[in-house]
Design a protein around this motif. Structure first.
Motif, mmCIF file in Angstrom:
data_model
loop_
_atom_site.group_PDB
_atom_site.id
_atom_site.type_symbol
_atom_site.label_atom_id
_atom_site.label_comp_id
_atom_site.label_asym_id
_atom_site.label_seq_id
_atom_site.Cartn_x
_atom_site.Cartn_y
_atom_site.Cartn_z
ATOM 1 N N LEU A 130 -19.681 -44.657 -55.247
ATOM 2 C CA LEU A 130 -20.181 -43.355 -54.854
ATOM 3 C C LEU A 130 -19.485 -42.301 -55.704
ATOM 4 O O LEU A 130 -18.279 -42.354 -55.919
ATOM 5 C CB LEU A 130 -19.882 -43.113 -53.375
ATOM 6 C CG LEU A 130 -20.262 -41.750 -52.807
ATOM 7 C CD1 LEU A 130 -21.768 -41.645 -52.642
ATOM 8 C CD2 LEU A 130 -19.575 -41.514 -51.478
ATOM 9 N N ASP A 131 -20.245 -41.342 -56.193
ATOM 10 C CA ASP A 131 -19.719 -40.285 -57.048
ATOM 11 C C ASP A 131 -19.372 -39.058 -56.193
ATOM 12 O O ASP A 131 -19.687 -39.007 -54.996
ATOM 13 C CB ASP A 131 -20.785 -39.910 -58.089
ATOM 14 C CG ASP A 131 -20.193 -39.496 -59.421
ATOM 15 O OD1 ASP A 131 -19.182 -38.770 -59.415
ATOM 16 O OD2 ASP A 131 -20.749 -39.889 -60.458
ATOM 17 N N GLU A 132 -18.738 -38.056 -56.827
ATOM 18 C CA GLU A 132 -18.547 -36.772 -56.155
ATOM 19 C C GLU A 132 -19.873 -36.023 -56.264
ATOM 20 O O GLU A 132 -20.125 -35.289 -57.221
ATOM 21 C CB GLU A 132 -17.401 -35.980 -56.771
ATOM 22 C CG GLU A 132 -17.087 -34.727 -55.969
ATOM 23 C CD GLU A 132 -15.833 -34.006 -56.434
ATOM 24 O OE1 GLU A 132 -15.334 -33.161 -55.672
ATOM 25 O OE2 GLU A 132 -15.368 -34.277 -57.560
ATOM 26 N N LEU A 133 -20.714 -36.191 -55.252
ATOM 27 C CA LEU A 133 -22.104 -35.771 -55.341
ATOM 28 C C LEU A 133 -22.283 -34.265 -55.278
ATOM 29 O O LEU A 133 -23.391 -33.764 -55.521
ATOM 30 C CB LEU A 133 -22.911 -36.448 -54.231
ATOM 31 C CG LEU A 133 -22.900 -37.980 -54.272
ATOM 32 C CD1 LEU A 133 -23.712 -38.550 -53.119
ATOM 33 C CD2 LEU A 133 -23.424 -38.508 -55.606
ATOM 34 N N ALA A 220 -16.700 -38.231 -47.816
ATOM 35 C CA ALA A 220 -17.190 -38.614 -49.139
ATOM 36 C C ALA A 220 -18.246 -37.651 -49.666
ATOM 37 O O ALA A 220 -18.344 -37.440 -50.878
ATOM 38 C CB ALA A 220 -17.750 -40.032 -49.093
ATOM 39 N N TYR A 221 -19.051 -37.051 -48.774
ATOM 40 C CA TYR A 221 -20.168 -36.213 -49.190
ATOM 41 C C TYR A 221 -19.807 -34.741 -49.325
ATOM 42 O O TYR A 221 -20.638 -33.950 -49.763
ATOM 43 C CB TYR A 221 -21.339 -36.377 -48.222
ATOM 44 C CG TYR A 221 -22.190 -37.603 -48.491
ATOM 45 C CD1 TYR A 221 -21.690 -38.677 -49.238
ATOM 46 C CD2 TYR A 221 -23.476 -37.717 -47.992
ATOM 47 C CE1 TYR A 221 -22.464 -39.793 -49.480
ATOM 48 C CE2 TYR A 221 -24.251 -38.834 -48.229
ATOM 49 C CZ TYR A 221 -23.742 -39.873 -48.976
ATOM 50 O OH TYR A 221 -24.501 -40.981 -49.229
ATOM 51 N N VAL A 228 -10.327 -35.082 -59.860
ATOM 52 C CA VAL A 228 -10.290 -36.343 -60.601
ATOM 53 C C VAL A 228 -9.746 -36.114 -62.011
ATOM 54 O O VAL A 228 -9.212 -37.034 -62.630
ATOM 55 C CB VAL A 228 -11.675 -37.019 -60.658
ATOM 56 C CG1 VAL A 228 -12.155 -37.379 -59.262
ATOM 57 C CG2 VAL A 228 -12.690 -36.162 -61.378
ATOM 58 N N GLU A 229 -9.851 -34.870 -62.496
ATOM 59 C CA GLU A 229 -9.317 -34.541 -63.812
ATOM 60 C C GLU A 229 -7.794 -34.660 -63.868
ATOM 61 O O GLU A 229 -7.210 -34.716 -64.957
ATOM 62 C CB GLU A 229 -9.731 -33.111 -64.201
ATOM 63 C CG GLU A 229 -11.217 -32.937 -64.455
ATOM 64 C CD GLU A 229 -12.035 -32.726 -63.192
ATOM 65 O OE1 GLU A 229 -13.256 -32.534 -63.314
ATOM 66 O OE2 GLU A 229 -11.450 -32.761 -62.072
ATOM 67 N N HIS A 248 -25.063 -44.563 -54.834
ATOM 68 C CA HIS A 248 -23.902 -44.724 -55.702
ATOM 69 C C HIS A 248 -23.900 -43.558 -56.693
ATOM 70 O O HIS A 248 -24.316 -42.458 -56.354
ATOM 71 C CB HIS A 248 -23.955 -46.088 -56.409
ATOM 72 C CG HIS A 248 -23.861 -47.239 -55.480
ATOM 73 N ND1 HIS A 248 -24.424 -48.472 -55.729
ATOM 74 C CD2 HIS A 248 -23.276 -47.354 -54.267
ATOM 75 C CE1 HIS A 248 -24.186 -49.295 -54.731
ATOM 76 N NE2 HIS A 248 -23.487 -48.641 -53.822
ATOM 77 N N SER A 249 -23.420 -43.776 -57.896
ATOM 78 C CA SER A 249 -23.451 -42.701 -58.897
ATOM 79 C C SER A 249 -24.861 -42.578 -59.463
ATOM 80 O O SER A 249 -25.390 -43.551 -60.008
ATOM 81 C CB SER A 249 -22.464 -43.003 -60.027
ATOM 82 O OG SER A 249 -22.565 -42.039 -61.048
#
Length: 296
Positions: A130-133, A220-221, A228-229, A248-249
């Motif tokens: 899962l990405d940072e959506l 998560a959402y 993340v940087e 997911h991503s």
């Protein structure tokens, strides 16, 4: 052993500094290189991966139940940052003096990356993650249903959490997984050699009700409370070309890999979202390489 799935070899709980317990399951040599595993959405600790490869690679795989799921006590106020604190206590409680690497699968990805950002783990592998959506570059790529959940998590997180606590369950999750996955993944998930273990893990995940899953989803959402940087430990991202990316991503990790300094993106064109079980050895070997390079 098809898909590298088998019963846990060891089960236990670690008591955290506030008295709560985290449940875990283990496979592989007890003196092996520790690799933590953060499972996908609402999935309990009993579903591991790569069991055929652990002895050869010398890996001690430790699957961990997040708070409110499976054998872990709930923490209604938890965040991704407090999860990293919990894992720091877990690493100490298990006596992993040299630290541990982590694999985060699917919904386990933000929890793995939170630990990487906090320096709790030596390396991280995100598989079908899962990405940072909420990131602006992904806004136009989201499935409409997922976009609605992201919007609800931002505008009314308490309402979304309450609704998911009321409505979610193991059968719902099973339907979502089989309806939203590529046919090759559905074939794996429904294979008699895999499905019973997966469905059992979903039942474990909801053993205390749906509050733990609901909290996971909202955390998560929403925007992640870490950058993340800022991650300095090695990170590898694995994506399957056949994964539709719905949950997911959505861009197969392209934006996320650019955001994480020095990360390595591996997109396997002939794989789906279930590559954790079809390419287990590759994932573990890559993670061990990253972890060893970090220690040099």
């Amino acid at each position: 052993m098809k898909y590298g799935v088998r019963e846990p070899e060891r089960l236990g709980r670690v008591t955290l500094r506030d008295g709560r317990g985290l449940g875990w399951a283990e496979w592989g040599p007890a003196d092996g290189t520790p690799v933590l595993f953060f499972p996908g959405a609402a999935t309990g600790r009993s579903l591991g991966f790569g069991a055929d490869d652990l002895a050869r690679l010398g890996v001690r795989l430790v699957s961990v139940d997040r708070p409110g799921l499976g054998a872990s006590d709930p923490d209604p106020e938890r965040t991704l940052l407090t999860w990293a604190d919990d894992v720091r206590d877990l690493v100490g409680g298990l006596g992993l003096t040299g630290g541990a690497a982590v694999v985060g699968f699917s919904h386990g990805a933000p929890f793995a990356l939170a630990c990487a950002a906090a320096g709790v783990v030596t390396a991280a592998s995100v598989v079908s993650g899962l990405d940072e959506l909420t990131h602006p570059e992904l806004a136009g790529l989201l499935d409409p249903g997922v976009a609605g959940l992201v919007r609800a998590a931002g505008e009314d997180p308490d309402g979304l959490e309450a609704a998911m606590t009321r409505d979610a369950g193991a059968e719902m999750m099973w339907r979502l997984v089989t309806e939203l996955s590529h046919p090759s993944d559905v074939a794996l998930y429904t294979d008699p050699a895999f499905a019973p273990a997966y469905r059992r893990a979903l039942e474990e995940g909801f053993a205390q009700g749906a509050a733990g899953y609901a909290r996971d989803l909202v955390l998560a959402y929403r925007p992640w409370p870490f950058a993340v940087e800022s991650i300095t430990v090695p990170v590898e991202l694995w994506c399957g070309g056949h994964d539709p990316g719905t949950v997911h991503s959505p861009d197969h990790g392209a934006v996320l890999s650019r955001r994480i300094p020095g990360s390595r993106l591996r997109v396997l064109p002939d794989e789906g979202g279930s590559l954790l079980w079809t390419r287990s050895a590759d994932v573990l070997e890559g993670l061990l390489e990253l972890s060893q390079s970090h220690g040099e």
